[in-house]
Scaffold this motif. Structure first.
Motif, PDB file in Angstrom:
ATOM      1  N   ARG A 142      -2.584 -12.156  12.388  1.00 35.83           N
ATOM      2  CA  ARG A 142      -1.827 -11.053  11.787  1.00 35.83           C
ATOM      3  C   ARG A 142      -2.285 -10.784  10.355  1.00 35.83           C
ATOM      4  N   ARG A 143      -2.122  -9.540   9.883  1.00 34.60           N
ATOM      5  CA  ARG A 143      -2.404  -9.209   8.482  1.00 34.60           C
ATOM      6  C   ARG A 143      -1.135  -9.448   7.670  1.00 34.60           C
ATOM      7  N   ALA A 144      -1.285 -10.128   6.537  1.00 37.50           N
ATOM      8  CA  ALA A 144      -0.106 -10.414   5.699  1.00 37.50           C
ATOM      9  C   ALA A 144       0.579  -9.100   5.304  1.00 37.50           C
ATOM     10  N   GLY A 145       1.902  -9.112   5.402  1.00 34.24           N
ATOM     11  CA  GLY A 145       2.658  -7.926   4.945  1.00 34.24           C
ATOM     12  C   GLY A 145       2.925  -6.914   6.041  1.00 34.24           C
ATOM     13  N   ASP A 146       2.233  -7.053   7.176  1.00 41.24           N
ATOM     14  CA  ASP A 146       2.464  -6.079   8.257  1.00 41.24           C
ATOM     15  C   ASP A 146       3.838  -6.282   8.880  1.00 41.24           C
ATOM     16  N   ILE A 147       4.475  -5.177   9.245  1.00 42.56           N
ATOM     17  CA  ILE A 147       5.718  -5.301  10.019  1.00 42.56           C
ATOM     18  C   ILE A 147       5.335  -5.230  11.493  1.00 42.56           C
ATOM     19  N   ASN A 182      -6.922   1.392   6.817  1.00 46.72           N
ATOM     20  CA  ASN A 182      -6.109   1.883   7.934  1.00 46.72           C
ATOM     21  C   ASN A 182      -6.844   1.786   9.271  1.00 46.72           C
ATOM     22  N   LEU A 183      -6.059   1.701  10.322  1.00 44.31           N
ATOM     23  CA  LEU A 183      -6.594   1.449  11.670  1.00 44.31           C
ATOM     24  C   LEU A 183      -7.571   2.511  12.147  1.00 44.31           C
ATOM     25  N   ILE A 184      -7.187   3.789  12.077  1.00 41.56           N
ATOM     26  CA  ILE A 184      -8.011   4.811  12.750  1.00 41.56           C
ATOM     27  C   ILE A 184      -9.368   4.996  12.095  1.00 41.56           C
ATOM     28  N   ILE A 241       3.356  -2.217  16.725  1.00 45.68           N
ATOM     29  CA  ILE A 241       3.665  -0.842  17.133  1.00 45.68           C
ATOM     30  C   ILE A 241       3.945   0.030  15.905  1.00 45.68           C
ATOM     31  N   ARG A 242       3.364   1.260  15.934  1.00 41.10           N
ATOM     32  CA  ARG A 242       3.601   2.249  14.882  1.00 41.10           C
ATOM     33  C   ARG A 242       3.814   3.618  15.528  1.00 41.10           C
ATOM     34  N   ASP A 243       4.158   4.591  14.689  1.00 43.85           N
ATOM     35  CA  ASP A 243       4.377   5.970  15.157  1.00 43.85           C
ATOM     36  C   ASP A 243       3.268   6.815  14.530  1.00 43.85           C
ATOM     37  N   LEU A 280     -13.939  -3.939  15.513  1.00 45.26           N
ATOM     38  CA  LEU A 280     -12.577  -3.730  15.007  1.00 45.26           C
ATOM     39  C   LEU A 280     -11.785  -5.024  15.213  1.00 45.26           C
ATOM     40  N   SER A 281     -11.119  -5.476  14.162  1.00 41.10           N
ATOM     41  CA  SER A 281     -10.226  -6.630  14.291  1.00 41.10           C
ATOM     42  C   SER A 281      -8.817  -6.126  14.578  1.00 41.10           C
ATOM     43  N   VAL A 282      -8.237  -6.642  15.646  1.00 37.94           N
ATOM     44  CA  VAL A 282      -6.839  -6.294  15.959  1.00 37.94           C
ATOM     45  C   VAL A 282      -5.974  -7.356  15.301  1.00 37.94           C
ATOM     46  N   PHE A 283      -5.158  -6.944  14.342  1.00 36.39           N
ATOM     47  CA  PHE A 283      -4.428  -7.921  13.520  1.00 36.39           C
ATOM     48  C   PHE A 283      -3.206  -8.468  14.270  1.00 36.39           C
ATOM     49  N   GLY A 284      -3.469  -9.359  15.191  1.00 35.47           N
ATOM     50  CA  GLY A 284      -2.377 -10.079  15.861  1.00 35.47           C
ATOM     51  C   GLY A 284      -2.033  -9.519  17.230  1.00 35.47           C
ATOM     52  N   PRO A 324       4.208  -3.263  -3.645  1.00 37.10           N
ATOM     53  CA  PRO A 324       4.499  -2.394  -4.797  1.00 37.10           C
ATOM     54  C   PRO A 324       4.329  -0.913  -4.448  1.00 37.10           C
ATOM     55  N   TYR A 325       3.338  -0.618  -3.586  1.00 36.08           N
ATOM     56  CA  TYR A 325       3.161   0.785  -3.152  1.00 36.08           C
ATOM     57  C   TYR A 325       4.459   1.277  -2.498  1.00 36.08           C
ATOM     58  N   GLY A 326       4.934   0.502  -1.530  1.00 37.85           N
ATOM     59  CA  GLY A 326       6.155   0.911  -0.823  1.00 37.85           C
ATOM     60  C   GLY A 326       7.326   1.012  -1.785  1.00 37.85           C
ATOM     61  N   PHE A 378       5.371   8.753   8.965  1.00 35.32           N
ATOM     62  CA  PHE A 378       5.029   7.549   9.682  1.00 35.32           C
ATOM     63  C   PHE A 378       3.527   7.372   9.527  1.00 35.32           C
ATOM     64  N   ASN A 379       2.737   7.251  10.580  1.00 37.39           N
ATOM     65  CA  ASN A 379       1.317   6.990  10.324  1.00 37.39           C
ATOM     66  C   ASN A 379       0.466   8.227  10.572  1.00 37.39           C
ATOM     67  N   PRO A 380       0.049   8.917   9.515  1.00 38.25           N
ATOM     68  CA  PRO A 380      -0.739  10.140   9.683  1.00 38.25           C
ATOM     69  C   PRO A 380      -2.164   9.809  10.104  1.00 38.25           C
TER      70      PRO A 380
HETATM   71  C1  WQD Z   1      -1.613   0.274  11.509  1.00 39.11           C
HETATM   72  C2  WQD Z   1      -1.606  -0.874  12.511  1.00 39.11           C
HETATM   73  C3  WQD Z   1      -2.192  -2.977  11.552  1.00 39.11           C
HETATM   74  C4  WQD Z   1      -6.335  -1.999  10.602  1.00 39.11           C
HETATM   75  C5  WQD Z   1       0.084   1.858   5.967  1.00 39.11           C
HETATM   76  C6  WQD Z   1       1.070   2.047   4.859  1.00 39.11           C
HETATM   77  C7  WQD Z   1       1.805   3.334   5.063  1.00 39.11           C
HETATM   78  C8  WQD Z   1       0.801   4.442   5.131  1.00 39.11           C
HETATM   79  C9  WQD Z   1      -0.128   4.200   6.321  1.00 39.11           C
HETATM   80  C10 WQD Z   1       0.250   5.449   3.027  1.00 39.11           C
HETATM   81  C11 WQD Z   1      -0.992  -2.136  11.943  1.00 39.11           C
HETATM   82  C12 WQD Z   1      -3.228  -2.547  12.580  1.00 39.11           C
HETATM   83  C13 WQD Z   1      -5.012  -1.929  11.011  1.00 39.11           C
HETATM   84  C14 WQD Z   1      -7.254  -2.818  11.304  1.00 39.11           C
HETATM   85  C15 WQD Z   1      -5.499  -3.446  12.813  1.00 39.11           C
HETATM   86  N1  WQD Z   1       0.060   4.504   3.934  1.00 39.11           N
HETATM   87  N2  WQD Z   1      -4.615  -2.655  12.101  1.00 39.11           N
HETATM   88  N3  WQD Z   1      -6.792  -3.511  12.393  1.00 39.11           N
HETATM   89  O1  WQD Z   1      -0.066  -0.606   7.700  1.00 39.11           O
HETATM   90  O2  WQD Z   1       1.134   0.820   9.458  1.00 39.11           O
HETATM   91  O3  WQD Z   1       0.780   1.741   7.168  1.00 39.11           O
HETATM   92  O4  WQD Z   1      -0.795   2.962   6.067  1.00 39.11           O
HETATM   93  O5  WQD Z   1       1.045   6.332   3.017  1.00 39.11           O
HETATM   94  O6  WQD Z   1       2.674   3.532   3.977  1.00 39.11           O
HETATM   95  O7  WQD Z   1       2.002   0.998   4.919  1.00 39.11           O
HETATM   96  O8  WQD Z   1      -1.160   1.465   8.684  1.00 39.11           O
HETATM   97  O9  WQD Z   1      -3.365   1.903   9.669  1.00 39.11           O
HETATM   98  O10 WQD Z   1      -3.135  -0.020   8.017  1.00 39.11           O
HETATM   99  O11 WQD Z   1      -2.158  -0.233  10.293  1.00 39.11           O
HETATM  100  O12 WQD Z   1      -5.101  -4.098  13.801  1.00 39.11           O
HETATM  101  O13 WQD Z   1      -8.460  -2.918  10.976  1.00 39.11           O
HETATM  102  O14 WQD Z   1      -2.960  -1.193  12.834  1.00 39.11           O
HETATM  103  O15 WQD Z   1      -1.934  -4.373  11.660  1.00 39.11           O
HETATM  104  O16 WQD Z   1      -0.306  -2.798  12.985  1.00 39.11           O
HETATM  105  P1  WQD Z   1       0.212   0.721   8.296  1.00 39.11           P
HETATM  106  P2  WQD Z   1      -2.542   0.784   9.128  1.00 39.11           P
END
Ligand code: WQD
Length: 339
Positions: A297-302, A202-204, A233-235, A218-222, A151-153, A181-183
């Protein structure tokens, strides 16, 4: 007389960094924020960086009367950057009506007042999430948007269309949607950054809290994705590079350099980086170890997405400048500063 910019959500992560860059470029800034996901202390931190305390009004943008009262008190706005929105993907799945109400009504209240009070320029905080899992990479602005993963997207997709249709209906309005992309990362001074409010999704922030000992691991989702090392992979773009893109977008509108009344730009680095590469880069940049494990993997992740940034590079004359190591180092510096 410097141009006056309304920044909604200006005490937030991307908003606060953008306020600093706007002030550094000579703009006068007024922030509207309901402080639902940020703290008022950010205003002082902004002043410590730029030397200027931004004007600030606290209210909820879903309150139409409060929005109208605000525009009556600020009749000389030259442009608006609209960040204010709920943005947690997982939360939006649990509370869709809260997300549709907040994210759509806030924007519609802003745009109704733009028309009534003749504020011509809008920069909108959109997201690469509108692309879903693209069929081809890198994604360009012409890549068709897909069914949102959350719904957010979906609110981002709908908001882009609300802006498109409103600009088409009312002459004198023009806008730019920036698809982030990913700030990540934080200001070099470590005075502003991504505030840790609750358990990070979020990851960072989760990674830096793990290295700081706040989280056990830290759990790496997949690691079974179709990518070189199996992780997604993300940007990842430095939040200051992203903030600077907003300044050039505002300048484009204020100087009427826009080629259409409504334009979209991908704002990323153009580099796709995997989760495991992030961990390696962080360890190299900081000398710290990142305790981590591979989980499902985390549900919903691309699987993978990264930007074709040539349009923003050419049209905005903007390019992300920070390296991944520098960006991750700034995130670590911020984490240590807030401990
Ligand atoms: C990045 C990658 C995770 C956490 C979302 C929103 C996007 C924007 C940014 C608002 C993915 C992996 C993450 C963890 C992991 N939000 N991960 N372990 O999902 O790409 O984007 O946040 O504007 O709109 O969709 O960002 O940082 O959650 O995940 O492995 O504990 O890191 O699976 O591949 P995401 P994310």
């Amino acid at each position: 007389m410097s141009k006056q910019i309304l920044v909604t959500g200006g005490t937030g992560f991307i908003g606060s960094h953008t306020v600093v860059e706007l002030q550094n470029s000579g703009f006068e800034v007024v922030i509207v924020d309901n402080l639902s996901n940020s703290k008022v202390e950010v205003l002082k931190q902004i002043q410590e960086i730029s030397g200027i305390l931004p004007k600030f009004e606290q209210f909820d943008l879903t309150d139409k009367q409060k929005v109208k009262d605000f525009f009556q008190r600020y009749p000389d706005l030259d442009a608006i950057i609209h960040f204010a929105a709920s943005k947690a993907v997982g939360e939006s799945v649990e509370k869709p009506l809260m997300y549709y109400n907040n994210n759509l009504n806030s924007l519609m209240n802003i745009m109704e007042c733009m028309i009534e009070y003749k504020v011509p320029n809008l920069v909108f905080s959109s997201s690469c999430t509108v692309y879903g899992q693209p069929d081809r990479l890198p994604v360009t602005e012409q890549t068709p948007r897909k069914e949102a993963e959350s719904p957010y997207g979906n609110t981002k997709t709908i908001c882009e269309d609300i802006i498109r249709d409103t600009i088409a209906a009312y002459s004198g309005l023009k806008g730019i949607a920036l698809r982030y992309f990913n700030p990540i990362g934080a200001h070099a001074t470590a005075k502003i950054g991504e505030l840790p409010l609750g358990v990070p999704n979020n990851l960072i922030p989760f990674l830096t809290q793990t290295v700081a000992g706040i989280r056990p691991e830290l759990s790496v989702f997949g690691n079974d994705y179709d990518t070189p090392d199996g992780s997604a992979i993300r940007d990842y773009i430095h939040v200051v590079d992203l903030a600077k893109a907003h300044v050039v977008a505002i300048e484009r509108l204020l100087t009427n350099k826009n080629k259409k009344n409504y334009e979209y730009f991908n704002v990323g680095t153009g580099n796709g980086v995997s989760v495991l590469e992030i961990i390696k880069s962080f360890e190299r940049a900081t000398g710290e170890k990142v305790p981590h494990k591979i989980v499902v993997r985390r549900a919903g992740d691309i699987e993978k997405i990264y930007a074709d940034t040539s349009l923003a590079n050419e049209e905005l004359g903007w390019k992300a400048e920070s390296t991944l190591d520098e960006t991750l180092l700034s995130a670590w510096k911020w984490q240590k500063h807030i401990m």
